[in-house]
Design an enzyme around this catalytic site. Sequence first.
Site, PDB file in Angstrom:
ATOM      1  N   LYS A  11       0.838  -1.200   0.000  1.00 42.40           N
ATOM      2  CA  LYS A  11       0.000   0.000   0.000  1.00 42.40           C
ATOM      3  C   LYS A  11       0.880   1.260   0.000  1.00 42.40           C
ATOM      4  O   LYS A  11       2.094   1.180   0.231  1.00 42.40           O
ATOM      5  CB  LYS A  11      -0.916  -0.053   1.231  1.00 42.40           C
ATOM      6  CG  LYS A  11      -1.873  -1.262   1.219  1.00 42.40           C
ATOM      7  CD  LYS A  11      -2.762  -1.282   2.455  1.00 42.40           C
ATOM      8  CE  LYS A  11      -3.722  -2.456   2.443  1.00 42.40           C
ATOM      9  NZ  LYS A  11      -4.661  -2.420   3.601  1.00 42.40           N
ATOM     10  N   TYR A  51     -12.211  -2.777  -3.177  1.00 43.89           N
ATOM     11  CA  TYR A  51     -12.735  -2.913  -1.810  1.00 43.89           C
ATOM     12  C   TYR A  51     -14.268  -2.855  -1.780  1.00 43.89           C
ATOM     13  O   TYR A  51     -14.842  -2.462  -0.768  1.00 43.89           O
ATOM     14  CB  TYR A  51     -12.155  -1.808  -0.925  1.00 43.89           C
ATOM     15  CG  TYR A  51     -10.757  -2.106  -0.413  1.00 43.89           C
ATOM     16  CD1 TYR A  51     -10.451  -3.318   0.218  1.00 43.89           C
ATOM     17  CD2 TYR A  51      -9.736  -1.164  -0.530  1.00 43.89           C
ATOM     18  CE1 TYR A  51      -9.170  -3.588   0.696  1.00 43.89           C
ATOM     19  CE2 TYR A  51      -8.447  -1.425  -0.042  1.00 43.89           C
ATOM     20  CZ  TYR A  51      -8.179  -2.642   0.564  1.00 43.89           C
ATOM     21  OH  TYR A  51      -6.911  -2.903   1.049  1.00 43.89           O
ATOM     22  N   PHE A  59     -15.324   3.213   7.741  1.00 35.33           N
ATOM     23  CA  PHE A  59     -13.947   3.607   7.393  1.00 35.33           C
ATOM     24  C   PHE A  59     -13.688   3.595   5.883  1.00 35.33           C
ATOM     25  O   PHE A  59     -12.578   3.912   5.449  1.00 35.33           O
ATOM     26  CB  PHE A  59     -12.925   2.709   8.112  1.00 35.33           C
ATOM     27  CG  PHE A  59     -13.070   1.228   7.824  1.00 35.33           C
ATOM     28  CD1 PHE A  59     -12.531   0.660   6.673  1.00 35.33           C
ATOM     29  CD2 PHE A  59     -13.739   0.399   8.712  1.00 35.33           C
ATOM     30  CE1 PHE A  59     -12.662  -0.693   6.406  1.00 35.33           C
ATOM     31  CE2 PHE A  59     -13.877  -0.968   8.450  1.00 35.33           C
ATOM     32  CZ  PHE A  59     -13.342  -1.510   7.298  1.00 35.33           C
ATOM     33  N   ARG A  87      -1.604 -14.783   3.489  1.00 42.95           N
ATOM     34  CA  ARG A  87      -2.288 -14.136   4.619  1.00 42.95           C
ATOM     35  C   ARG A  87      -1.519 -14.371   5.927  1.00 42.95           C
ATOM     36  O   ARG A  87      -1.473 -13.494   6.786  1.00 42.95           O
ATOM     37  CB  ARG A  87      -3.710 -14.680   4.764  1.00 42.95           C
ATOM     38  CG  ARG A  87      -4.631 -14.353   3.615  1.00 42.95           C
ATOM     39  CD  ARG A  87      -5.115 -12.932   3.606  1.00 42.95           C
ATOM     40  NE  ARG A  87      -6.002 -12.617   4.710  1.00 42.95           N
ATOM     41  CZ  ARG A  87      -6.702 -11.491   4.811  1.00 42.95           C
ATOM     42  NH1 ARG A  87      -6.625 -10.566   3.858  1.00 42.95           N
ATOM     43  NH2 ARG A  87      -7.470 -11.267   5.841  1.00 42.95           N
ATOM     44  N   THR A  93      -5.379  -8.307  10.244  1.00 48.72           N
ATOM     45  CA  THR A  93      -5.756  -7.003   9.669  1.00 48.72           C
ATOM     46  C   THR A  93      -5.288  -5.857  10.569  1.00 48.72           C
ATOM     47  O   THR A  93      -4.740  -4.867  10.106  1.00 48.72           O
ATOM     48  CB  THR A  93      -7.290  -6.946   9.478  1.00 48.72           C
ATOM     49  OG1 THR A  93      -7.661  -8.019   8.615  1.00 48.72           O
ATOM     50  CG2 THR A  93      -7.731  -5.626   8.881  1.00 48.72           C
ATOM     51  N   ARG A 104       2.802  -7.283   8.900  1.00 49.67           N
ATOM     52  CA  ARG A 104       2.136  -6.232   9.676  1.00 49.67           C
ATOM     53  C   ARG A 104       2.636  -6.212  11.125  1.00 49.67           C
ATOM     54  O   ARG A 104       2.743  -5.131  11.729  1.00 49.67           O
ATOM     55  CB  ARG A 104       0.618  -6.426   9.620  1.00 49.67           C
ATOM     56  CG  ARG A 104       0.025  -6.074   8.248  1.00 49.67           C
ATOM     57  CD  ARG A 104      -1.364  -6.639   8.092  1.00 49.67           C
ATOM     58  NE  ARG A 104      -2.036  -6.193   6.874  1.00 49.67           N
ATOM     59  CZ  ARG A 104      -3.182  -6.713   6.451  1.00 49.67           C
ATOM     60  NH1 ARG A 104      -3.777  -7.686   7.135  1.00 49.67           N
ATOM     61  NH2 ARG A 104      -3.745  -6.265   5.343  1.00 49.67           N
ATOM     62  N   ASN A 114      -1.762  -0.269   7.409  1.00 44.22           N
ATOM     63  CA  ASN A 114      -1.228  -1.621   7.650  1.00 44.22           C
ATOM     64  C   ASN A 114      -0.379  -2.181   6.503  1.00 44.22           C
ATOM     65  O   ASN A 114      -0.224  -3.386   6.359  1.00 44.22           O
ATOM     66  CB  ASN A 114      -2.341  -2.581   8.087  1.00 44.22           C
ATOM     67  CG  ASN A 114      -3.428  -2.755   7.053  1.00 44.22           C
ATOM     68  OD1 ASN A 114      -3.357  -2.162   5.984  1.00 44.22           O
ATOM     69  ND2 ASN A 114      -4.416  -3.581   7.361  1.00 44.22           N
ATOM     70  N   HIS A 117      -1.573  -5.493   1.354  1.00 47.67           N
ATOM     71  CA  HIS A 117      -2.822  -6.222   1.102  1.00 47.67           C
ATOM     72  C   HIS A 117      -2.503  -7.626   0.616  1.00 47.67           C
ATOM     73  O   HIS A 117      -1.527  -7.832  -0.106  1.00 47.67           O
ATOM     74  CB  HIS A 117      -3.639  -5.506   0.017  1.00 47.67           C
ATOM     75  CG  HIS A 117      -4.748  -6.366  -0.543  1.00 47.67           C
ATOM     76  ND1 HIS A 117      -5.973  -6.475   0.067  1.00 47.67           N
ATOM     77  CD2 HIS A 117      -4.778  -7.209  -1.611  1.00 47.67           C
ATOM     78  CE1 HIS A 117      -6.733  -7.334  -0.620  1.00 47.67           C
ATOM     79  NE2 HIS A 117      -6.034  -7.775  -1.645  1.00 47.67           N
ATOM     80  N   GLU A 128      -9.182 -10.275  -8.033  1.00 50.94           N
ATOM     81  CA  GLU A 128      -8.248  -9.159  -7.822  1.00 50.94           C
ATOM     82  C   GLU A 128      -7.153  -9.153  -8.894  1.00 50.94           C
ATOM     83  O   GLU A 128      -6.790  -8.091  -9.415  1.00 50.94           O
ATOM     84  CB  GLU A 128      -7.654  -9.237  -6.408  1.00 50.94           C
ATOM     85  CG  GLU A 128      -8.715  -8.946  -5.347  1.00 50.94           C
ATOM     86  CD  GLU A 128      -8.254  -9.221  -3.914  1.00 50.94           C
ATOM     87  OE1 GLU A 128      -7.093  -9.629  -3.711  1.00 50.94           O
ATOM     88  OE2 GLU A 128      -9.077  -9.028  -2.998  1.00 50.94           O
TER      89      GLU A 128
HETATM   90  P1  GDP Z   1      -7.549  -7.343   5.193  1.00 52.16           P
HETATM   91  O1  GDP Z   1      -8.117  -8.353   4.217  1.00 52.16           O
HETATM   92  O2  GDP Z   1      -6.759  -7.976   6.302  1.00 52.16           O
HETATM   93  O3  GDP Z   1      -6.765  -6.250   4.504  1.00 52.16           O
HETATM   94  O4  GDP Z   1      -8.797  -6.648   5.928  1.00 52.16           O
HETATM   95  P2  GDP Z   1     -10.234  -6.215   5.362  1.00 52.16           P
HETATM   96  O5  GDP Z   1     -10.489  -6.796   4.015  1.00 52.16           O
HETATM   97  O6  GDP Z   1     -11.220  -6.482   6.443  1.00 52.16           O
HETATM   98  O7  GDP Z   1     -10.090  -4.626   5.249  1.00 52.16           O
HETATM   99  C1  GDP Z   1      -9.407  -4.049   4.176  1.00 52.16           C
HETATM  100  C2  GDP Z   1      -8.561  -2.917   4.696  1.00 52.16           C
HETATM  101  O8  GDP Z   1      -9.407  -1.918   5.250  1.00 52.16           O
HETATM  102  C3  GDP Z   1      -7.607  -3.272   5.839  1.00 52.16           C
HETATM  103  O9  GDP Z   1      -6.411  -3.848   5.404  1.00 52.16           O
HETATM  104  C4  GDP Z   1      -7.385  -1.922   6.474  1.00 52.16           C
HETATM  105  O10 GDP Z   1      -6.457  -1.133   5.726  1.00 52.16           O
HETATM  106  C5  GDP Z   1      -8.760  -1.285   6.348  1.00 52.16           C
HETATM  107  N1  GDP Z   1      -9.546  -1.507   7.555  1.00 52.16           N
HETATM  108  C6  GDP Z   1     -10.150  -2.649   7.976  1.00 52.16           C
HETATM  109  N2  GDP Z   1     -10.780  -2.461   9.143  1.00 52.16           N
HETATM  110  C7  GDP Z   1     -10.572  -1.167   9.473  1.00 52.16           C
HETATM  111  C8  GDP Z   1     -10.973  -0.348  10.577  1.00 52.16           C
HETATM  112  O11 GDP Z   1     -11.643  -0.798  11.510  1.00 52.16           O
HETATM  113  N3  GDP Z   1     -10.566   0.963  10.558  1.00 52.16           N
HETATM  114  C9  GDP Z   1      -9.821   1.474   9.539  1.00 52.16           C
HETATM  115  N4  GDP Z   1      -9.452   2.759   9.604  1.00 52.16           N
HETATM  116  N5  GDP Z   1      -9.432   0.746   8.503  1.00 52.16           N
HETATM  117  C10 GDP Z   1      -9.794  -0.557   8.459  1.00 52.16           C
HETATM  118 MG    MG Z   2      -9.571  -8.150   2.757  1.00 47.40          MG
END
Ligand code: GDP
Ligand code: MG
Length: 153
Positions: A11, A51, A59, A87, A93, A104, A114, A117, A128
Amino acid sequence: MSTEQTFIAIKPDGVQRGLVGPIISRFENRGYKLVALKLVTPGQEHLEKHYEDLKEKPFFPGLIQYMSSGPIAAMVWEGRDAVKTGRVLLGATNPLASAPGTIRGDFAIDVGRNVCHGSDSVENAKKEIALWFKPEELNSYKSAVFDWVYEKA
Ligand code: GDP
Ligand code: MG
């Protein structure tokens, strides 16, 4: 166990913090094969599609802003169980819940910064990869270390 491809993206914070090399090394060192790699600054629409499952989250606007704040290093990595293991290499996450030794867990603190991705399922990896890469950008070759990484093909 199967040979899979996964979409991994460093990212904008990861690129700006000079973490492209260290993150690529994690995948190389583990034995995965780099199939595609480019530095891109996608538009809002592209990121919203990437996304789309999160569009109802509070968020979401901040996430799109974060992801469009600079170039992203987009990659495809291939190998046995690449999606699930990708992963694991990434960690949780929320970086505060990520174990040391994960990307991370070693390089991030805030969930909204973080650094990396990774696809969460084989089905989403396919979607994707198709969103981020043209078919001709995916390289097909035998890794020189294949027989040293795998006992059997
Ligand atoms: P990932 O698959 O582990 O990346 O997680 P998700 O698919 O649930 O979310 C995508 C991305 O959204 C995450 O990597 C974070 O950058 C962001 N994100 C997820 N949950 C939160 C949250 O509670 N707050 C904020 N600010 N960002 C979030
Ligand atoms: Mg995800």
